[in-house]
Design an enzyme around this catalytic site. Structure first.
Site, PDB file in Angstrom:
ATOM      1  NE  ARG A  76      -3.868   0.562   1.902  1.00  0.00           N
ATOM      2  CZ  ARG A  76      -5.086   0.599   2.454  1.00  0.00           C
ATOM      3  NH1 ARG A  76      -5.307   1.306   3.540  1.00  0.00           N
ATOM      4  NH2 ARG A  76      -6.069  -0.084   1.915  1.00  0.00           N
ATOM      5  CG  HIS A 136      -8.370  -0.037  -2.890  1.00  0.00           C
ATOM      6  ND1 HIS A 136      -7.583  -1.117  -2.553  1.00  0.00           N
ATOM      7  CD2 HIS A 136      -9.053   0.300  -1.757  1.00  0.00           C
ATOM      8  CE1 HIS A 136      -7.782  -1.408  -1.273  1.00  0.00           C
ATOM      9  NE2 HIS A 136      -8.664  -0.568  -0.773  1.00  0.00           N
ATOM     10  CD  GLN A 158     -12.893  -2.286  -0.660  1.00  0.00           C
ATOM     11  OE1 GLN A 158     -12.053  -2.216   0.214  1.00  0.00           O
ATOM     12  NE2 GLN A 158     -14.060  -2.892  -0.477  1.00  0.00           N
ATOM     13  CG  ASP A 172     -13.514   6.015  -1.022  1.00  0.00           C
ATOM     14  OD1 ASP A 172     -13.477   5.850   0.208  1.00  0.00           O
ATOM     15  OD2 ASP A 172     -12.500   5.986  -1.747  1.00  0.00           O
ATOM     16  CB  CYS A 180     -13.923   0.796   0.020  1.00  0.00           C
ATOM     17  SG  CYS A 180     -13.319   2.484   0.190  1.00  0.00           S
ATOM     18  NE  ARG A 194      -9.827  -5.594   0.312  1.00  0.00           N
ATOM     19  CZ  ARG A 194      -9.122  -4.566   0.799  1.00  0.00           C
ATOM     20  NH1 ARG A 194      -9.747  -3.521   1.311  1.00  0.00           N
ATOM     21  NH2 ARG A 194      -7.798  -4.566   0.735  1.00  0.00           N
TER      22      ARG A 194
HETATM   23  N1  NVA Z   1      -9.966   6.384  -1.445  1.00  0.00           N
HETATM   24  C1  NVA Z   1      -9.579   6.020  -0.093  1.00  0.00           C
HETATM   25  C2  NVA Z   1      -9.806   4.556   0.115  1.00  0.00           C
HETATM   26  C3  NVA Z   1      -9.490   4.083   1.511  1.00  0.00           C
HETATM   27  C4  NVA Z   1      -9.632   2.589   1.647  1.00  0.00           C
HETATM   28  C5  NVA Z   1      -8.133   6.406   0.142  1.00  0.00           C
HETATM   29  O1  NVA Z   1      -7.319   6.227  -0.769  1.00  0.00           O
HETATM   30  O2  NVA Z   1      -7.816   6.892   1.233  1.00  0.00           O
HETATM   31  N1   CP Z   2     -11.158  -0.428   2.421  1.00  0.00           N
HETATM   32  C1   CP Z   2      -9.881  -0.467   2.866  1.00  0.00           C
HETATM   33  O1   CP Z   2      -8.941  -0.681   2.113  1.00  0.00           O
HETATM   34  O2   CP Z   2      -9.759  -0.267   4.204  1.00  0.00           O
HETATM   35  P1   CP Z   2      -8.409  -0.018   5.013  1.00  0.00           P
HETATM   36  O3   CP Z   2      -7.895   1.350   4.624  1.00  0.00           O
HETATM   37  O4   CP Z   2      -8.829  -0.082   6.450  1.00  0.00           O
HETATM   38  O5   CP Z   2      -7.424  -1.080   4.655  1.00  0.00           O
END
Ligand code: NVA
Ligand code: CP
Length: 334
Positions: free
Chosen positions: A120, A147, A150, A249, A289, A317
């Site tokens: 990540r 992502h 997800q 989101d 998500c 997930r």
């Molecule tokens: N769009 C959000 C998703 C979090 C799971 C982010 O990138 O922070």
């Molecule tokens: N939806 C998701 O990826 O959640 P986290 O940021 O908690 O991993």
């Protein structure tokens, strides 16, 4: 000396098939997704009936987090242990990644000691550079641009709830011609939905405030939109009309916190509420998500209401990622 079965060789054998990565949704085709959905259903069933499914015994997953996480960490970590493997957890702060060791060098080292890597991070180019130097599969656990894990879980959840046949088996063909509406930021999730519509042949509608649109240059797949379609709407209620799934989101993704105030103003009319859900099909589902902010991108009566499947979505997930790791390491299983 006899080679140890299944051990990583010190150099890749001549003629070995190229390592597959999962860096964006478009990396797999529809047939591969059909396999993954079916396999995830089996893996989930076994989990629910306390039946062991340890196809990755002795394998190690490295998880690298440069951004916060709850679901991604727990789902990958628990999932890998359930598959019989183990996990190494790294963050920028507690590894040399945060002290400017080149990503290429990190990839070379980490991929000699582990069997699969989940990352990540911020820019997609970072995960691409890691993958280019990795001897083992690399999975995108979220970047600024995508992502994919997800959306894999979201589509599996949609099939579970709406796309099963009379015997309860998933029918991936259900997705053909269905309409998914994205309300909110043209972010990593929206980009991934666009790739999913193109890959699996459903209709995607996207409603964002002006200035926060999806960057089609980022999201576009080499195959164009395939049997799917993509349409933008300035009015979110219109975008939700007759949709099969409404999803949203956070307004401010990780890494964009400095824009928080400006975004709160710009996104005020893009809060998924009961009006938007009423415009969708009567049996439409709601997904997010997570993490969610009730009263911002979604009203509490929607996310906590009868059309919401966010808890199944979060749980799934783990099931889909178990199928994904198994597929990347072992290929299709009978
Ligand atoms: N769009 C959000 C998703 C979090 C799971 C982010 O990138 O922070
Ligand atoms: N939806 C998701 O990826 O959640 P986290 O940021 O908690 O991993």
């Amino acid at each position: 000396m006899k080679p140890v079965p299944n051990a990583l060789p010190s150099t890749l054998p001549q003629g070995a098939p190229p390592v597959r990565h999962y860096l964006q949704f478009a990396d797999f085709n529809a047939d591969e997704y059909h396999y993954l959905f079916t396999r995830a259903a089996l893996i989930k069933k076994k989990f629910k009936t306390f039946t062991k499914h340890q196809t990755l015994e002795d394998r190690t997953l490295a998880m690298i987090f440069e951004k916060a996480s709850t679901r991604t960490r727990v789902s990958f970590e628990a999932g890998m242990y359930q598959l019989g493997g183990s996990v190494v957890h790294l963050t920028t702060g507690d590894s040399q990644l945060g002290r400017a060791e080149p990503i290429e060098d990190s990839a070379k080292v980490i991929s000699r000691m582990t069997d699969i890597v989940m990352i990540r991070t911020f820019e997609q180019t970072k995960i691409e550079r890691f993958a280019a130097n990795s001897r083992v599969p690399v999975i995108n656990g979220l970047t600024n641009e995508f992502h994919p894990c997800q959306i894999l879980a979201d589509l599996f959840t949609l099939l579970e709830h709406r796309g099963t046949d009379a015997s309860g088996n998933l029918n991936p063909d259900y997705l053909q011609g269905k309409t998914v509406t994205w309300v909110g930021d043209g972010n990593n999730m929206a980009n991934t939905w666009l790739q999913a519509a193109a890959t699996l042949g459903f209709h995607l509608r996207v409603s964002t405030p002006s200035g926060y649109e999806v960057d089609e240059k980022v999201a576009v797949t080499p195959r164009g939109m395939g049997a799917g379609s993509y349409k933008t709407y300035s009015n979110p209620v219109e975008a939700c009309t007759n949709a099969d799934l409404v999803t949203t989101d956070v307004w401010t993704s990780m890494g964009y916190e400095a824009e928080n105030e400006a975004r709160r103003k710009a996104f005020a009319a893009w809060c998924v509420d009961s009006n938007m859900m009423a415009a969708a099909k009567p049996d439409a589902l709601f997904m997010h998500c997570l993490p969610a902010h009730r009263g911002e991108e979604v009203q509490a009566d929607v996310i906590d209401g009868p059309q919401s499947v966010v808890w199944d979505e979060a749980e799934n997930r783990m099931h889909v990622q178990k199928a994904l790791m198994e597929y990347l390491l072992l290929g299709r299983q009978a």
